[in-house]
Each structure stands twice: as structure tokens, then as C-alpha cells.
Design a protein around this motif. Structure first.
Motif, short mmCIF file in Angstrom:
data_model
loop_
_atom_site.label_atom_id
_atom_site.label_comp_id
_atom_site.label_asym_id
_atom_site.label_seq_id
_atom_site.Cartn_x
_atom_site.Cartn_y
_atom_site.Cartn_z
N LEU A 131 -9.91 -2.28 -0.54
CA LEU A 131 -8.98 -3.03 0.05
C LEU A 131 -9.36 -3.63 1.75
O LEU A 131 -10.20 -2.98 2.29
CB LEU A 131 -7.48 -2.16 0.12
CG LEU A 131 -6.99 -1.94 -1.03
CD1 LEU A 131 -6.08 -0.76 -1.04
CD2 LEU A 131 -6.12 -3.25 -1.42
N ILE A 156 -0.96 0.28 5.68
CA ILE A 156 -1.05 1.62 5.37
C ILE A 156 -2.20 2.46 6.40
O ILE A 156 -3.18 2.18 6.26
CB ILE A 156 -0.84 2.07 3.95
CG1 ILE A 156 -0.46 3.74 3.70
CG2 ILE A 156 -2.28 1.61 3.21
CD1 ILE A 156 -0.17 3.99 2.29
N MET A 168 -0.01 10.01 5.31
CA MET A 168 0.14 8.58 4.94
C MET A 168 1.48 8.01 5.69
O MET A 168 2.42 8.62 5.63
CB MET A 168 0.11 8.43 3.60
CG MET A 168 -1.16 7.89 2.90
SD MET A 168 -1.01 7.96 1.00
CE MET A 168 0.20 7.05 0.70
N PRO A 206 1.83 -0.55 -6.73
CA PRO A 206 0.65 -0.76 -7.66
C PRO A 206 0.66 0.19 -8.86
O PRO A 206 1.39 0.73 -8.93
CB PRO A 206 -0.60 -0.18 -6.69
CG PRO A 206 0.27 1.15 -5.70
CD PRO A 206 1.56 0.42 -5.64
N HIS A 208 -1.68 2.47 -10.78
CA HIS A 208 -2.82 3.68 -10.50
C HIS A 208 -3.67 3.56 -11.80
O HIS A 208 -3.23 4.29 -12.92
CB HIS A 208 -2.32 4.85 -10.33
CG HIS A 208 -3.29 6.02 -9.84
ND1 HIS A 208 -3.07 7.30 -9.72
CD2 HIS A 208 -4.54 5.88 -9.28
CE1 HIS A 208 -4.24 8.01 -9.33
NE2 HIS A 208 -5.27 7.11 -9.02
N LEU A 277 -6.30 1.10 -7.32
CA LEU A 277 -5.05 0.51 -7.12
C LEU A 277 -5.04 -0.78 -7.85
O LEU A 277 -6.03 -1.40 -7.43
CB LEU A 277 -4.42 0.46 -5.97
CG LEU A 277 -4.32 1.72 -5.31
CD1 LEU A 277 -3.59 1.52 -3.78
CD2 LEU A 277 -3.24 2.89 -6.11
N GLU A 288 -9.95 6.20 -3.84
CA GLU A 288 -10.73 7.52 -3.70
C GLU A 288 -11.51 7.88 -4.68
O GLU A 288 -11.37 7.34 -5.82
CB GLU A 288 -10.00 8.60 -3.12
CG GLU A 288 -8.34 8.20 -3.24
CD GLU A 288 -7.80 9.72 -2.52
OE1 GLU A 288 -7.88 10.59 -3.07
OE2 GLU A 288 -6.81 9.36 -1.59
C1 MV4 Z 1 -1.95 3.25 -1.33
C2 MV4 Z 1 -1.05 2.47 -1.73
C3 MV4 Z 1 -0.75 1.35 -1.41
N1 MV4 Z 1 -1.64 0.61 -0.78
N2 MV4 Z 1 -3.02 2.50 -0.68
C4 MV4 Z 1 -0.72 7.85 -2.60
C5 MV4 Z 1 -1.78 8.90 -2.84
C6 MV4 Z 1 -3.17 8.58 -2.26
N3 MV4 Z 1 -4.20 8.94 -3.41
C7 MV4 Z 1 -3.32 7.02 -2.52
N4 MV4 Z 1 -1.94 6.44 -2.66
C8 MV4 Z 1 -1.49 5.38 -2.28
N5 MV4 Z 1 -2.36 4.68 -1.68
C9 MV4 Z 1 -2.61 1.06 -0.27
N6 MV4 Z 1 -3.52 0.60 0.49
C10 MV4 Z 1 -0.03 3.58 -2.34
C11 MV4 Z 1 -0.26 4.68 -2.72
C12 MV4 Z 1 0.65 5.42 -3.62
C13 MV4 Z 1 0.36 5.75 -4.91
C14 MV4 Z 1 -1.00 5.69 -5.46
C15 MV4 Z 1 -1.26 6.31 -6.76
C16 MV4 Z 1 -0.37 6.63 -7.47
C17 MV4 Z 1 0.91 7.06 -7.04
C18 MV4 Z 1 1.23 6.24 -5.90
C19 MV4 Z 1 2.52 6.76 -5.22
C20 MV4 Z 1 2.97 6.29 -3.94
C21 MV4 Z 1 1.95 5.57 -3.28
#
Ligand code: MV4
Length: 451
Positions: A131, A156, A168, A206, A208, A277, A288
């Protein structure tokens, strides 16, 4: 191949690893806490060693206790499973210093991927899509404002040492940034002992999606395709499936190839999962990498026919990927996993106690990974996962039909479980159509409106 392996875990994943060892002719050693004396992993192993009181920090997370058990039992290798010591680079280093093979990547790689911002830069360098965001750590609010202007709100803030959503903060406008920067920093400093932050463009709701990778110790890497993991609540996955309806063959192939090259360049070894995402344009962006076998690995096993845990053991003993994998990897049908937790199906409060009735479904295309049994006890000290129900069909509709059938036959009495929650998710039109993202559970759990 190894002569003897210690399994540094409990529950269903300990049985999963013990079974793989047994089938490969490897002798096994279980370790257990005082709360797990009557657990199946103790009975399935050739030898079992008690490593301490029930609390995790006194037993399964106690590095000297685990290493002592490994030395006493004279094992060649340790399989950490998932969670616990699986992504602890210091533990992998102690294993190395003790001449015990850690079944996973080398500690340098685990450390790199644990520092989320370094992992991000490593992926960027290898041309994996990331991103828009900061190049490295942001030290001051002024610097954060500068990056946010460049990237565009919403952004974020994430902790370099982060995980599980802690440290976060979503920032929607410039005036909120100072407070949110300080909040994220202190939360991360408290949780991880390191408050350092980086920034990314924020993706609203998003999906996942993650890619399962295998790498041998000779530079060969394979993609076992993707899993869709958007059905989650508070960063706990509830349902996963493979493949993802949203990933078209061209994207699967091209990103898979990019990831193989990337992991080969980095010097990755053993099993690993690269998390992405997906935005509303269906583009995938790296977030990650997990350097362990994952809870949801069975759905990938179902669609590829590859035994991922055996592959881990064979890779760690020096075998080459081409000797382990079929000549051509292909997606066969569709698989779904429901995580059955010992918790209330609506309130999600943990439920420990004695299981008074227990019936596990089976039959064609149904797999249950569990360490529970009738009259067994779910102790209050550990994570709430008591079974993984996995179905595999020729297509998604068949996998769902098998899941509905199997959930109906799964009987657990004496404790609360999430079985009924899964049954109602399976009936949801948005689940059945595949029309969902990471916000699905929030909507599913919101009070239902009546017309
Ligand atoms: C994000 C995102 C939106 N935009 N990064 C949540 C845990 C961490 N591993 C990464 N996460 C997120 N990162 C950006 N740039 C939204 C989340 C996120 C999320 C990600 C994967 C699965 C479930 C989630 C629930 C809420 C937020």
C-alpha cells in the motif's frame, strides 16, 4: 529424516503434528502442562514430559523448560505448531545454539517479518504490491502529517512490532492525527515494549486474503494458492475458505509467481503465509507475513492434496521441494473451515468445563481436527478453539452443503460452542453468494431489523 521430534504445543495442532510424524516413521515427544495431563497429545506421543503449571508462561511458553525437555528426550528437532513459540526468533536461536533443528524459518527471517515495517520494505524491494505509505518508521507528528498529506486521508498508523490489531489507529483528518499518533504509540509501547509506528493508506472494509507458501532450504519456492479469511471478529478468524472467489486465475498465477521469486530472494525457508488486503477494485496489497503453519492450513491441503505439516518436516530435514510436491499444483474443488470454539455462540464469552456429550461428523469430504473427546475437559487457561470442521466439495455450493450437514451432526454438550453461530452464517444470503468482506460479522451480529 529426523529420528525424534518434540512437539511444543497442545490441542488439535499437537495431534496434527504428532500424526504427521507417526506417518513419516519419526518418534515423538509431547510436552504438557499440569492442566493437560489427560490430554490426547500426551497419549498419542511416544514419550511425554510435564513442563510446568497450567499458566502458559509457566509451561508452553517457558523456553528453558521446553529446551530441557528436548535435551532430556534427546530429540533432533522441535515443531512449534502455531501460536506459542512458533514466531519467537529468540526461541529459534536457542534451538540453534542447542543443536536442535527448529521446524520453521531461520530466526533472522522470523525477526525480519516480525518487524512489520521491515517486512513491508523487503516486499516492496521484491516488487510485491504494497500500500502507499511511509518509507520506514515515523518519528514525529510533523513527519506523520507530511506522509499523510502525500498518501491522502484516510490513513492508518500501525505499530512496527504490531499484531492482532493492537497499536493501530485509523486517521480520517489532519486535526485528529496528533492525538491518534500518541495513542497508537503508547498502546504499542505498552503491548510490545516498542512504540515505533509506520503509516499506510487505509482501505475501507477490505477482504483478507492470504497466500500459502512452501520454501525448501535450496532456494526453491512454491505457491499453494490463496485462502479467503474475511469472516472474522475482533481479529479472530471464524471461517476460512480456499480458493477465494475474488481471485481470478491470472491474479493467482501472477502473484504466486511474484511471491515465489520474492521469498527465494529473501532466503525464506519452510511454510509461510503472506497476508494481503483486497480493495474494492480487487487489487491485493501486502500487509504482513506469518512465519508459521496456520490454523486454517487444512483447507489448502484439501484443494491441493499437499500435506503441509509433512512438507514442513521434510523441508526441515533438507529434502527438496520437487521431491515433496506433485509435478503440477492445481486447485481441486473448494474447501471451507469453521472454527468451533468453546464460547457462547452470540456473546463470545469463553466456556470451560467437562464435555458431557460428543459426536463428531464424518463421511466423504468432511475432516475434523480436534483433541477433544467425550468426558474430556476444556481447561480455562488456553485458547478457545476445540475443533476445526473442514469440508471439501467439487465446488463452493457442495462445500457449503457438506458444512451445513456436518454442523447439524456435530454434538457438543456440557460447554457452549460456536456451532449454532456457524449454522446461521451458512444460511446468510451474503455468505452463500460470497458477497462479504471483513465487516461481515459486524453486520451479522447487529440487532436484526424487522420489516
Ligand atoms: C489495514 C486495514 C485497512 N487498511 N491496513 C488488522 C490487523 C492487522 N493484521 C491488519 N489489519 C488491518 N490493516 C490498511 N492499510 C484493515 C485492517 C483490518 C483487518 C485486516 C484483516 C482482517 C480483519 C481486519 C479487521 C479490521 C481491520
Amino acid at each position: 529424516m529426523f529420528r525424534k521430534v518434540l512437539v511444543a504445543n497442545r490441542g488439535e495442532i499437537a495431534l496434527r503434528v504428532l500424526n504427521a510424524c507417526r506417518e513419516l516413521g519419526i518418534r515423538t515427544v509431547a510436552v504438557y502442562s499440569e492442566a493437560d495431563r489427560n490430554s490426547l497429545h500426551v497419549r498419542y506421543a511416544d514419550e511425554a514430559i510435564c513442563i510446568g503449571p497450567p499458566r502458559l508462561s509457566d509451561s508452553y511458553l517457558n523456553v528453558p523448560a521446553v529446551i530441557s525437555a528436548a535435551e532430556i528426550a534427546d530429540v533432533d528437532a522441535i515443531h512449534p505448531g502455531y501460536g506459542l513459540l512458533s514466531e519467537n526468533a529468540n526461541f529459534a536461536e536457542v534451538c540453534r545454539a542447542s543443536n536442535i533443528k527448529f521446524i520453521g524459518p531461520p530466526p533472522e527471517i522470523t525477526r525480519l517479518m516480525g518487524e512489520k515495517e521491515k517486512a513491508r520494505q523487503a516486499m516492496k524491494k521484491a516488487k510485491v504490491p504494497i500500500l502507499p505509505g511511509s518509507d520506514g518508521i515515523i518519528d514525529t507528528v510533523d513527519e506523520a502529517q507530511e506522509w499523510a498529506r502525500k498518501v491522502g486521508f484516510p490513513v492508518i498508523l500501525k505499530a512496527k512490532a504490531g499484531g492482532g490489531g493492537r497499536g493501530m489507529r485509523i486517521v480520517r483528518k489532519a486535526e485528529d492525527l496528533p492525538n491518534l499518533f500518541h495513542a497508537a504509540f503508547s498502546e504499542a509501547a505498552n503491548a510490545f515494549g516498542n512504540g515505533e509506528l509506520y503509516m499506510e493508506k487505509f482501505i475501507e472494509n477490505p477482504r483478507h486474503i492470504e497466500f500459502q507458501m512452501l520454501a525448501d532450504e535450496h532456494g526453491n519456492v512454491a505457491s499453494l494458492f490463496e485462502r479467503e479469511c474475511s469472516i472474522q471478529r475482533r481479529h479472530q478468524k471464524l471461517i476460512e475458505e480456499a480458493p477465494s472467489l475474488q481471485v481470478k486465475p491470472k491474479l493467482r498465477e501472477e502473484l504466486g509467481r511474484t511471491l515465489c521469486r520474492c521469498l527465494s530472494e529473501i532466503g525464506y525457508q519452510n511454510a509461510g503465509t503472506v497476508e494481503f488486503l483486497m480493495d474494492e477494485d480487487k487489487h491485493l496489497h501486502f500487509i504482513e507475513m506469518n512465519t508459521r503453519v496456520q490454523v486454517e492450513h487444512p483447507i489448502t491441503e484439501a484443494i491441493t492434496g499437499v500435506d503441509i505439516v509433512k512438507a514442513q518436516l521434510r523441508i526441515a530435514s533438507g529434502e527438496r521441494l520437487d521431491a515433496i510436491l506433485p509435478a503440477k499444483l492445481e486447485v481441486h474443488g473448494h474447501a471451507i473451515e469453521c472454527r468451533i470454539n468453546a464460547e457462547h455462540p452470540v456473546k463470545f464469552t469463553p466456556s470451560a468445563g467437562k464435555i458431557t456429550a460428543w459426536n463428531v461428523p464424518g463421511g466423504n469430504g468432511v475432516r475434523v481436527d480436534t483433541a477433544q473427546y467425550a468426558e474430556g475437559v476444556v481447561p480455562p487457561y488456553y485458547d478457545s478453539l476445540i475443533a476445526k470442521l473442514v469440508t471439501h466439495g467439487c465446488d463452493r455450493a457442495e462445500a457449503i452443503a457438506k458444512m451445513e450437514r456436518a454442523l447439524g451432526q456435530f454434538v457438543v454438550q456440557g460447554i457452549d460452542t460456536s456451532i449454532s453461530m456457524h449454522e446461521s452464517i451458512m444460511r446468510e444470503p451474503d455468505y452463500r453468494s460470497g458477497n462479504f468482506d471483513t465487516s461481515f460479522m459486524e453486520r451479522f451480529l447487529a440487532p436484526k431489523k424487522t420489516e
